[in-house]
Write a protein that holds these residues in place. Sequence first.
Motif, short mmCIF file in Angstrom:
data_model
loop_
_atom_site.label_atom_id
_atom_site.label_comp_id
_atom_site.label_asym_id
_atom_site.label_seq_id
_atom_site.Cartn_x
_atom_site.Cartn_y
_atom_site.Cartn_z
N ASP A 79 1.09 -1.37 0.01
CA ASP A 79 0.25 -0.12 -0.07
C ASP A 79 1.08 1.31 0.00
O ASP A 79 0.52 2.28 -0.38
N ALA A 80 2.28 1.26 0.41
CA ALA A 80 2.97 2.71 0.65
C ALA A 80 3.53 2.28 -0.74
O ALA A 80 3.75 3.86 -1.37
N ASP A 81 3.11 1.76 -1.19
CA ASP A 81 3.75 1.66 -2.77
C ASP A 81 5.46 2.47 -3.07
O ASP A 81 6.17 2.46 -3.53
N ILE A 82 6.42 1.81 -2.30
CA ILE A 82 7.59 1.72 -2.04
C ILE A 82 8.09 1.21 -3.55
O ILE A 82 7.91 -0.27 -3.59
N PRO A 83 8.96 1.83 -4.45
CA PRO A 83 9.09 0.94 -5.93
C PRO A 83 10.66 -0.37 -4.94
O PRO A 83 10.22 -1.86 -5.95
N ASP A 84 10.82 -0.15 -3.82
CA ASP A 84 12.06 -0.94 -3.93
C ASP A 84 11.64 -2.38 -3.38
O ASP A 84 11.90 -3.20 -3.08
N PHE A 85 10.63 -2.40 -2.67
CA PHE A 85 10.49 -3.92 -1.91
C PHE A 85 9.13 -4.20 -2.62
O PHE A 85 8.65 -5.74 -2.63
N LYS A 86 9.25 -3.90 -3.96
CA LYS A 86 8.67 -4.74 -5.58
C LYS A 86 9.75 -5.26 -6.55
O LYS A 86 9.15 -5.96 -7.42
N LEU A 87 10.95 -5.81 -6.21
CA LEU A 87 11.85 -5.70 -6.74
C LEU A 87 11.89 -7.31 -6.43
O LEU A 87 11.72 -7.51 -5.49
N THR A 88 12.57 -7.52 -7.93
CA THR A 88 13.05 -9.13 -7.93
C THR A 88 13.92 -9.74 -7.07
O THR A 88 14.81 -8.23 -6.60
N VAL A 89 14.20 -10.83 -6.70
CA VAL A 89 15.87 -10.83 -5.77
C VAL A 89 16.92 -10.48 -7.09
O VAL A 89 17.67 -9.73 -6.49
N ARG A 90 16.14 -10.94 -8.49
CA ARG A 90 17.10 -10.38 -9.66
C ARG A 90 17.60 -9.36 -9.67
O ARG A 90 18.90 -8.54 -9.90
N GLU A 91 16.51 -7.93 -9.44
CA GLU A 91 16.74 -7.32 -9.97
C GLU A 91 17.67 -6.54 -8.64
O GLU A 91 18.76 -5.46 -9.06
N ILE A 92 17.58 -6.79 -7.30
CA ILE A 92 17.82 -6.56 -6.10
C ILE A 92 19.62 -6.64 -6.47
O ILE A 92 20.04 -6.20 -5.78
N ARG A 93 20.12 -8.00 -6.73
CA ARG A 93 21.18 -7.84 -6.63
C ARG A 93 21.66 -7.51 -8.13
O ARG A 93 23.05 -6.71 -7.80
N GLU A 94 20.93 -6.92 -9.14
CA GLU A 94 22.08 -6.54 -9.99
C GLU A 94 21.73 -5.00 -9.69
O GLU A 94 22.73 -4.39 -9.73
N LYS A 95 21.17 -4.02 -8.39
CA LYS A 95 21.25 -3.03 -8.11
C LYS A 95 22.21 -3.18 -7.09
O LYS A 95 23.12 -2.04 -7.07
N ILE A 96 21.99 -3.97 -5.99
CA ILE A 96 23.65 -3.92 -5.48
C ILE A 96 24.86 -3.95 -6.31
O ILE A 96 25.79 -3.01 -5.55
N ALA A 97 25.07 -4.50 -6.97
CA ALA A 97 26.52 -4.53 -8.53
C ALA A 97 26.47 -3.57 -8.63
O ALA A 97 27.47 -2.70 -9.02
N HIS A 98 25.44 -2.97 -9.20
CA HIS A 98 25.79 -1.63 -9.71
C HIS A 98 26.48 -0.33 -8.85
O HIS A 98 27.14 0.51 -8.69
N ASN A 99 25.38 0.01 -7.68
CA ASN A 99 26.04 0.47 -6.16
C ASN A 99 27.65 0.21 -6.09
O ASN A 99 28.41 0.80 -5.59
N GLU A 100 27.89 -0.92 -5.90
CA GLU A 100 29.40 -1.89 -5.56
C GLU A 100 29.78 -1.14 -6.73
O GLU A 100 31.26 -0.42 -6.65
N ASN A 101 29.87 -0.96 -8.06
CA ASN A 101 30.32 -0.51 -9.00
C ASN A 101 30.58 1.06 -8.82
O ASN A 101 31.77 1.96 -9.08
N GLU A 102 29.52 1.80 -8.33
CA GLU A 102 29.93 3.26 -8.58
C GLU A 102 30.77 3.25 -7.25
O GLU A 102 31.72 4.55 -7.69
N ILE A 103 30.61 2.68 -5.92
CA ILE A 103 31.61 3.18 -4.88
C ILE A 103 32.77 2.62 -5.65
O ILE A 103 34.14 3.23 -5.11
N ILE A 104 33.04 1.81 -6.57
CA ILE A 104 34.48 1.82 -7.11
C ILE A 104 35.14 3.09 -7.43
O ILE A 104 36.00 2.68 -7.07
#
Length: 148
Positions: A79-104
Amino acid sequence: MIKNNALNELRAREYEIDSKSRDLYNKKVELNDALDRILIDIRNTEDGINKKNILITSLNAKIDGLIEKSNEIHNEIIDADIPDFKLTVREIREKIAHNENEIISLGPINQKAIQEYDDEYSKYSENIEKYDTLKRERESLIDMQNKL
């Protein structure tokens, strides 16, 4: 003598029957004792089963409560319509990998930055103190000049 033989035979049979009767009675007592022990074990086992059933019922009630609470939280998130809570596991892993690359890509962290900041802040504080001192001295000089 025949009577004595017959009597002796009857006595021997009586002794044998009496002996077998005592043996059977002793076996009966042993079997009754074993039966009593078995019945006690059955009662103890039933008590244990009843206690475990009560525990299972209690745990099932707790599980049902947790499931209900989990469903409520899930519905609140949806009901809160928070987009990150609707991600699939694969999408979350991709987002984590993207964030790790940005940090690097930001490069290594300057470990001396905190010390450099503290040093500069200390110099800044000293300069503020000097400025305040100079300002007071200037005002004091202006007051003296006005008095003269």
